[in-house]
Design an enzyme around this catalytic site. Structure first.
Site, PDB file in Angstrom:
ATOM      1  N   SER A 251      18.865 -15.493  16.390  1.00 45.83           N
ATOM      2  CA  SER A 251      19.056 -16.929  16.628  1.00 45.83           C
ATOM      3  C   SER A 251      18.595 -17.683  15.400  1.00 45.83           C
ATOM      4  O   SER A 251      19.247 -18.604  14.927  1.00 45.83           O
ATOM      5  CB  SER A 251      18.227 -17.389  17.832  1.00 45.83           C
ATOM      6  OG  SER A 251      18.375 -16.499  18.879  1.00 45.83           O
TER       7      SER A 251
ATOM      8  N   GLU B 214       7.419  -7.858  16.912  1.00 50.42           N
ATOM      9  CA  GLU B 214       8.846  -7.645  16.659  1.00 50.42           C
ATOM     10  C   GLU B 214       9.161  -7.193  15.232  1.00 50.42           C
ATOM     11  O   GLU B 214      10.117  -6.456  15.016  1.00 50.42           O
ATOM     12  CB  GLU B 214       9.676  -8.878  17.038  1.00 50.42           C
ATOM     13  CG  GLU B 214       9.422 -10.128  16.238  1.00 50.42           C
ATOM     14  CD  GLU B 214      10.442 -11.215  16.589  1.00 50.42           C
ATOM     15  OE1 GLU B 214      11.636 -10.997  16.352  1.00 50.42           O
ATOM     16  OE2 GLU B 214      10.046 -12.272  17.127  1.00 50.42           O
TER      17      GLU B 214
ATOM     18  N   SER C 156      14.580 -14.245   9.870  1.00 52.00           N
ATOM     19  CA  SER C 156      13.315 -13.861   9.249  1.00 52.00           C
ATOM     20  C   SER C 156      13.618 -13.026   8.021  1.00 52.00           C
ATOM     21  O   SER C 156      14.504 -12.171   8.061  1.00 52.00           O
ATOM     22  CB  SER C 156      12.465 -13.026  10.211  1.00 52.00           C
ATOM     23  OG  SER C 156      11.672 -13.868  11.000  1.00 52.00           O
TER      24      SER C 156
ATOM     25  N   ARG D 219       6.211 -11.063   5.818  1.00 51.87           N
ATOM     26  CA  ARG D 219       7.292 -11.988   6.107  1.00 51.87           C
ATOM     27  C   ARG D 219       7.287 -13.031   5.001  1.00 51.87           C
ATOM     28  O   ARG D 219       6.321 -13.783   4.861  1.00 51.87           O
ATOM     29  CB  ARG D 219       7.082 -12.651   7.467  1.00 51.87           C
ATOM     30  CG  ARG D 219       8.219 -13.584   7.884  1.00 51.87           C
ATOM     31  CD  ARG D 219       7.938 -14.171   9.273  1.00 51.87           C
ATOM     32  NE  ARG D 219       9.065 -14.937   9.799  1.00 51.87           N
ATOM     33  CZ  ARG D 219       9.263 -16.235   9.566  1.00 51.87           C
ATOM     34  NH1 ARG D 219       8.426 -16.902   8.802  1.00 51.87           N
ATOM     35  NH2 ARG D 219      10.304 -16.858  10.097  1.00 51.87           N
TER      36      ARG D 219
END
Lengths: 355, 774
Positions: free
Chosen positions: A177, A123, A180, A192
């Site tokens: 939700s 993703e 990141s 990340r």
């Protein structure tokens, strides 16, 4: 497709340059799907096509066409799969590219319920690809990338286009939700940095519990009406004004929901106020974590994406304000019009060349 | 007397009464001055400074030049009144404020005091009440400044102040060594909001950040979600809940872990995410738990981001959200561990609740220069770490709901590290941590309880002329027994439980009831007796060959150390048979090879060049010091080694004190030209060590001693006796040669070390670097 924790985001490329022969050869199921998707703007009770985001006359794989943006709640995925079965998606000689956690979680369901094989994609890879692609193809109409000028002055605060030609390095904050935070150094070099569980899901979840609402739109509408200062304890509630010793302005929130420890105040508070306080709490917290990451990574440009920001000018302005104020103008908050769809776009771009 | 809580402030605790007599809470009020008060959301902390008058035993040499008869004692003992400074801190629920102020007003004698320093969010609310009741002007101090001042003070002065919390470990509290340099550190204060402060020096700190998501958020949001009003109850709910019912986990989205990013399936992806997508009722417990996780994780994450940005590794947490609650300490610890991958540890403070009051007090006492002194926690007067955890037993809960005290004694001198410690930051004085070693804990607690009757008897005997001594001794017994009982249930109450802390607690309790030196007369008698044999011992040693002499001196040192009233096995013999002599003691000693036997290496070393200066931490009075230590150091002096005898500043058991040692040395010098010359030429120095403990903490020594050690180029440290060389310092690593000598006079301990009672430890160590050079 990008199957997230709350929403499924679907992008559909509709070729517009179909020749007569091609139309002849096309299987009926493909036509029927195209007709279904392009002739509606809502699907069932909860599926929506964001018509205002549609991009026309794009060239993809040598074909000219329109890109459509559709979303529906993740809990409706079974219904979607049943529809796919009924409309014979599996008869199309195409691959379904999917990303988001749901690509992994529901892979078996795709196969068993709709006889569909997924091409699963990471993703975050998709997210970055999607952002860069959309920014590069949008040339007319409303600017894809924008910011709020004079964010600390409500009178003069206005939305302005931002030129993202030379984007790196940038901090990419995806608020779904959960949240990141990525530091992107080049097209294929990113990491990340961190994430937080206090995201859009938390806003909606808490609002549902506190106000009895059930949709993001409802929650947001209430938040727009409400006033958070009666719910939160401000610096001035404690110090009577600014806490000068530490440069804390009186209007700053000292304790989110801090006034709610008192029964009388709990009894007099409105649902709208609670929704507003929830929104402010979650948004400020994201701003705060983002600012720290930007400092630690030494990056000044921050791009916020994700569906939490959809129709949520309140949060965007808050983020702009917080970043500008606490960094003394060092940090800039940027936003993208296709806020929640980049993952899905990135996945689409991974489609093996259909020709 | 039970004082009823005259609370009218609508608190839940209206029905509670003060369970301790108030004069045992607000102690020494007659002399109190410099008041400070910290009023928080629910608790009030009162601080004051007082002087404590207590008896001390003084020794004074008789004029021996005038007449010298055999029967006269060497010196006289007199009991004098001494005044020492003490800080009192009392914590109680806000509901008691009025009652407490009344009590203080009625008992306050000192009228010099004109102001009371105040801090804390509630200070303005009670300002008028305080001014009316106490007739003192309320002087407000900045909360954060007080907090930091208090934090610096406890970190510097209280060993084992900071701890790491480990919920599932054998001992939940892992206490940290006092770092010689406490700066820089980060303090995260979680009150209604969160403040993140970087502290770089005593007066240099900066609020580097904060967050509005704090204790008030947990409380306020929690009250809305669960209709539960009290903070404690919310925590209790949380401790019973399952957050996975409310939170959306990574596995709820991915079906499992998000492997490529290393995010496990159980990680929370979206706090309260399930309540956004599911239409069901959630239990109060589950919501409270989810909220607790959400807030703890968020604070932990911000703490880590700030720690990283400012390059800080010592991170302390405080504020009412933390305050002794195992639930929040656990979630914060977990969060810090997660976000820093174990690189940063969350540290908590034993006296966290007092920081503001301590700081406000220090602000008001600046003219007394409190930071110039070293301070010591008084174990007799302090209640120790109490947990208000709902999970803990009800007895504790009842106590913590009432009054909690901290008392700090001002020491006459500044304490510093032994300059010869190899690594001051990793030095741990105590050999066994009884907090972790349950078997040893059980034994020693039993042992100290068993010995209590004897101590009481000895205390009474030391003050035969005072009839009320019996009553005081009985009070001492009750107090110390109560401490032992507390420690049985909460071994962590005063930091790591050790044999040293048990001994020190006993000394503090004895002092508390004016038994400053129960052994003074015994010491006097023993010293007198031993002095008579001094010349004989020295002569007999001189006749021996070099090798024989060294061995006899070493044996003499060990035999002397058998005479120890602190060890039960020996005090039994000594009391039943006063003729038990030096020679007999030598026979009692274990034959070589000893339990730990480095004698051969030591002898080899003695064949080499003399040491420049030997530092000798001495132990008992009487035969030990006079017939064991003196002949031994005499030989060192003859070899050309300077000697520093470090003895206790105050009395502990039958350990020789510095003032006694001064007199003894004078007397020995009068008999022995070697000692006489050494004294005159300053090759023999007597320096106090700054302690009144039968054990030895090398990180808290008199500053003067440290200077002497440095100036003289000390290259040998000798530590003698069970208390100083076995219970403490057995594993201490020094940067010079060291001898650790002791006779194990306790069969349990001997067995543990793999030997029998009266086993000998003769440990000679050379630091590894020097070894390589040889």
């Amino acid at each position: 497709m990008d199957i997230g924790g709350t929403l499924v985001k679907l992008v559909y490329f509709e070729p517009k340059d179909i020749t007569a022969e091609e139309e002849q050869e096309e299987v009926e199921s493909l036509k029927s799907i195209r007709r279904y998707l392009t002739s509606h703007t809502a699907y069932g009770k909860t599926g929506i096509r964001d018509v205002h985001l549609e991009l026309s006359d794009l060239i993809l794989w040598g074909r000219k066409g329109n890109l459509h943006f559709i979303r529906f709640p993740t809990h409706e995925l079974p219904a979607f799969l049943l529809m796919g079965r009924d409309k014979h998606f599996s008869s199309l000689h195409t691959t379904l590219c999917a990303t988001g956690g749901g690509a992994f979680k529901y892979e078996d369901d795709f196969r068993t319920m709709a006889n569909l094989q997924l091409l699963k994609l990471d993703e975050l890879d998709c997210l970055i690809k999607g952002v860069m692609y959309i920014y590069s193809v949008v040339s007319s109409g409303p600017p894809e990338c924008y910011y709020f000028e004079h964010p600390t002055d409500p009178e003069r605060c206005e939305q302005k286009a931002y030129n993202l030609e030379d984007p790196y390095p940038l901090l990419l904050v995806n608020i779904g939700s959960g949240v990141s935070i990525l530091a992107v150094y080049s097209k294929d070099n990113y990491k990340r940095v961190t994430g937080t569980s206090l995201g859009g899901g938390t806003f909606l979840g808490l609002c549902c519990l506190l106000t009895g609402c059930s949709t993001f739109e409802e929650a947001l509408a209430m938040a727009t009406e409400g006033e958070s200062t009666c719910v939160d304890k401000l610096v001035r509630d404690i110090y009577g004004g600014d806490y000068e010793r530490f440069g804390l302005p009186g209007w700053a929130v000292a304790s989110s929901f801090g006034n709610m420890i008192c029964k009388e105040k709990r009894d007099s508070v409105s649902k709208e106020d609670l929704a507003r306080a929830t929104l402010v709490t979650i948004t400020n917290n994201i701003g705060s974590i983002t600012r720290m990451c930007a400092l630690n990574e030494n990056i000044e440009r921050v791009v916020f994406v994700g569906n939490f920001l959809r129709v949520n000018t309140l949060s965007m302005k808050l983020l702009s304000y917080a970043l500008d104020y606490w960094s003394k103008g060092q940090l800039k908050a940027l936003f993208l019009r296709h806020e929640g769809y980049f993952g899905a776009v990135g996945a689409l771009l991974e489609l093996p060349n259909p020709s | 007397m039970a004082l009823c809580g005259g609370a009218d402030r609508g608190s839940h605790s209206m029905d509670k009464s003060i369970t301790l007599p108030p004069d045992e809470i607000f102690r020494n009020l007659e002399n109190a001055k410099r008041f400070a008060i910290d009023i928080g959301g629910s608790l009030t902390k009162l601080a004051y400074y007082s002087t404590v008058q207590h008896q001390v035993a003084k020794v004074r040499s008789f004029d021996h030049s005038a007449k010298e008869t055999d029967g006269d004692p060497l010196y006289e003992i007199s009991v004098q009144e001494e005044i020492t400074a003490r800080l009192h801190f009392i914590k109680f629920e806000n509901a008691y404020i009025e009652t407490c102020l009344d009590f203080i007003k009625d008992h306050l004698v000192n009228t010099e005091t004109k102001v009371i320093k105040a801090t804390g969010g509630g200070a303005h609310k009670f300002k008028d009440l305080i001014e009316k009741k106490l007739k003192l002007k309320v002087d407000k101090e900045d909360e954060m400044t007080c907090l930091i001042k208090g934090c610096n003070f406890v970190l510097k002065n209280i060993p084992h102040e900071a701890f790491v919390y480990a919920k599932h470990a054998d001992s939940e509290f892992r206490f940290q060594n006092t770092h010689p340099d406490i700066f820089p550190y980060m303090l995260i204060n979680i009150g209604s909001g969160v403040s993140i402060v970087k502290v770089e020096a005593e007066d240099k700190f900066e609020r580097i950040g904060g967050s509005s998501i704090g204790g008030g958020t947990f409380w306020g949001l929690g009250a809305l979600l669960t209709k539960t009003k009290r903070f404690d109850e919310l925590l209790q709910l949380a401790s019973k809940g399952q957050h996975t019912n409310v939170d959306m986990l990574v596995k709820d989205i991915y079906g499992g872990a998000y492997g490529s990013l290393g995010l496990t399936g159980d990680l929370i992806a979206s706090s309260f995410g399930k309540s956004a997508t599911t239409d069901k009722e959630f239990s109060k417990e589950d919501m409270a738990k989810s909220l607790l996780h959400m807030i703890s994780n968020d604070i932990g994450q911000l703490a880590c981001l700030y720690a990283k940005l400012h390059n800080l590794t010592r991170v302390y947490f405080g504020g009412f959200f933390i305050r002794g609650h195992p639930v929040t300490m656990h979630t914060i610890t977990y969060s810090i561990n997660f976000f820093t991958k174990g690189e940063v540890q969350a540290l908590f403070l034993r006296h966290e609740g007092y920081l503001g009051a301590i700081g406000a007090f220090l602000k008001g006492a600046e003219e007394d220069n409190p930071n110039q002194y070293s301070w010591e926690e008084n174990y007799a007067g302090s209640s120790g770490l109490m947990s208000v955890s709902p999970e803990l037993n009800p007895v504790q809960r009842a106590r913590s709901g009432t009054f909690d005290m901290l008392e700090m004694d001002r020491l006459e001198r500044q304490l510093v590290n032994l300059p010869l410690l190899q690594d001051a930051t990793s030095y741990i004085p105590d050999t066994v941590d009884l907090t972790e070693d349950a078997l040893a804990r059980e034994y020693w607690l039993y042992c100290f309880e068993e010995a209590l009757d004897g101590v009481v008897k000895r205390a009474i005997a030391s003050q035969k002329d005072q009839p009320e001594a019996v009553e005081r001794a009985e009070k001492f017994r009750q107090k110390y027994r109560h401490k032992l009982q507390t420690l049985r249930h909460q071994p962590f109450a005063y930091g790591s439980l050790t044999v040293r802390s048990l001994l020190d607690t006993r000394e503090h309790c004895l002092n508390e009831f004016n038994f400053p030196d129960p052994y003074s007369k015994i010491k006097q008698k023993e010293n007198d007796m031993a002095l008579k044999y001094y010349l004989k011992v020295v002569k007999s040693v001189e006749e021996l060959s070099w090798e024989q002499r060294q061995f006899t001196l070493a044996k003499g040192l060990l035999a002397g150390n058998v005479f120890d009233w602190g060890a039960k096995a020996v005090s039994d013999v000594l009391e039943s048979d006063p003729e038990f002599g030096f020679e007999q003691a030598k026979q009692q000693l274990q034959e070589r090879p000893w339990l730990v036997d480095a004698y051969n290496q030591w002898i080899e070393r003695l064949k080499g060049p003399p040491h420049k200066c030997a530092l000798f931490f001495v132990d008992n009075s009487g035969i030990d010091i006079i017939l064991g230590v003196f002949p031994f150091i005499r030989e060192l002096l003859i070899r050309g080694t300077e000697v520093v005898l470090a003895s206790n500043s105050g009395p502990a058991l039958n350990d020789v004190t510095n003032s006694e040692l001064q007199i003894l040395t004078e007397r020995i010098a009068a008999m022995d030209p070697v000692i006489h010359a050494a004294l005159r030429e300053d090759r023999l120095a007597l320096v106090q060590n700054g302690s009144s403990s039968p054990c030895l903490d090398l990180s808290r020594l008199d500053k003067v001693l440290a200077t002497v050690i440095r100036e003289r180029g000390t290259d040998l440290v000798i530590i003698e006796g069970m208390g100083r060389a076995i219970h403490t310092n057995y594993y201490a690593m020094l940067s010079c040669e060291s001898l650790k000598l002791a006779v194990i006079k306790n069969s349990w301990l001997a067995e543990r070390l793999g030997g029998k009672i009266f086993s000998v430890v003769f440990k000679y160590e050379v630091p590894s670097k020097a070894q390589e050079q040889h």
